[in-house]
Motif scaffolding. Sequence first.
Motif, mmCIF file in Angstrom:
data_model
loop_
_atom_site.group_PDB
_atom_site.id
_atom_site.type_symbol
_atom_site.label_atom_id
_atom_site.label_comp_id
_atom_site.label_asym_id
_atom_site.label_seq_id
_atom_site.Cartn_x
_atom_site.Cartn_y
_atom_site.Cartn_z
ATOM 1 N N SER A 39 -3.533 6.840 1.444
ATOM 2 C CA SER A 39 -4.404 6.201 0.217
ATOM 3 C C SER A 39 -6.045 7.042 0.128
ATOM 4 C CB SER A 39 -3.719 5.289 -0.193
ATOM 5 O OG SER A 39 -2.875 4.994 -0.016
ATOM 6 N N TRP A 40 -6.458 7.290 1.418
ATOM 7 C CA TRP A 40 -7.930 6.860 1.307
ATOM 8 C C TRP A 40 -8.307 8.936 1.589
ATOM 9 C CZ3 TRP A 40 -12.757 5.431 1.152
ATOM 10 C CH2 TRP A 40 -14.185 6.519 2.333
ATOM 11 N N GLN A 85 0.473 -1.089 -0.020
ATOM 12 C CA GLN A 85 0.160 -0.193 -0.304
ATOM 13 C C GLN A 85 0.752 1.244 -0.005
ATOM 14 O OE1 GLN A 85 -4.335 -1.521 2.404
ATOM 15 N NE2 GLN A 85 -2.353 -0.663 3.048
ATOM 16 N N TYR A 95 -3.036 0.072 9.010
ATOM 17 C CA TYR A 95 -3.988 1.109 8.070
ATOM 18 C C TYR A 95 -3.945 2.491 8.044
ATOM 19 C CZ TYR A 95 -8.654 3.648 9.186
ATOM 20 O OH TYR A 95 -10.200 4.341 9.794
ATOM 21 N N TRP A 141 -3.096 2.890 4.350
ATOM 22 C CA TRP A 141 -4.639 2.530 3.845
ATOM 23 C C TRP A 141 -5.125 3.945 4.101
ATOM 24 C CZ3 TRP A 141 -9.852 3.932 5.553
ATOM 25 C CH2 TRP A 141 -9.889 3.953 4.117
#
Length: 219
Positions: free
Chosen positions: A190-191, A142, A184, A187
Amino acid sequence: MSSRFTKIYFITADTEESIQACLFDIAIDNGLGNPQDWRSGIHWLNTHEENWLIIMDNADDPRIPLRRYFPPCEHGNIIITSRNAELQNAVGQSLELWDMSPSEGLQLLVKHAVKGPLNKVQHKHAAQIAKELYYFPLALVQAGAYILKQNCLLTYSSRLKSQRRQLMERKLTQFRDKYQLSVYATWNLSWNMLSEKSQKLLEICSHLHHEKIPRQLFE
């Protein structure tokens, strides 16, 4: 591996609901037109003496009675991936997999983060990022995708530290270990880059089983 087994099924085993949804899909995939519930998938596996393979992934929750979802038969194969060491008592054979080595972690990160060879400065930053992510494969992949898209190898470490600090300030209780926090954090970076509409679409999808979401639902 696909030539060795007649059928291969991946079952998301982090919750009972996801296990049951995957077993229901097995029944559908094998032509059971009106399956009653997840037990129809168990029935198909039990009655078809084939060399099928089931991979139960992320079976970490010790509260899930995993053996309840094993077909009561002598044929077939089941592989379970888990960080719950107690599952060794519930299976015939077990193998403990260790963390990736620093060199393996660095190689995985670079594979996803950079096109072409690294110079000395880039190599140093990449090695530091891999270390900060504890060489966890999912976190590295990620992070690599984010770095490639944002072209931010030299600044990613500072962004990651900022993201972790924000997460810790929220006092979230679901992080049981470094793995969850690392995954997390990568991630969430990127979110935060997604548009509001993209975030809304993913929020809708999060209420559904992650496989075979029908296009008609959005049309």
